[in-house]
Motif scaffolding. Sequence first.
Motif: not given
Length: 102
Positions: A35-44
């Motif tokens: 979930x954190x990776x998905x959120x970070x990818x969206x932020x990126x």
Amino acid sequence: MPDSPSALIAGIQQKIARLAEKRDEAQAKCYALEARIEALEADLAERDSQLQQANLEIEFLTLSHRLADSPQALANARKTISRIIRKVDAAIALIKSDPADL
């Protein structure tokens, strides 16, 4: 006297329970990290979009300032560039919608 079979079985069951608990903890951590990776990818992706927009604006302003030597000339240059960009966008849209390409 060696350990009785029931004591051995109880020890094995305890180990199984501990391993199952550790597996569940690892699985929960894995889900949280996904979930954190998905959120970070969206932020990126959002930041990449913002960076691209900022770079386009920098190019636009740089070109405007190179074409203009006064505030009025700068405003005229920006209008001219905007008009040219609209014409290019319209031409691209016409090319994309050309029925001859179908």
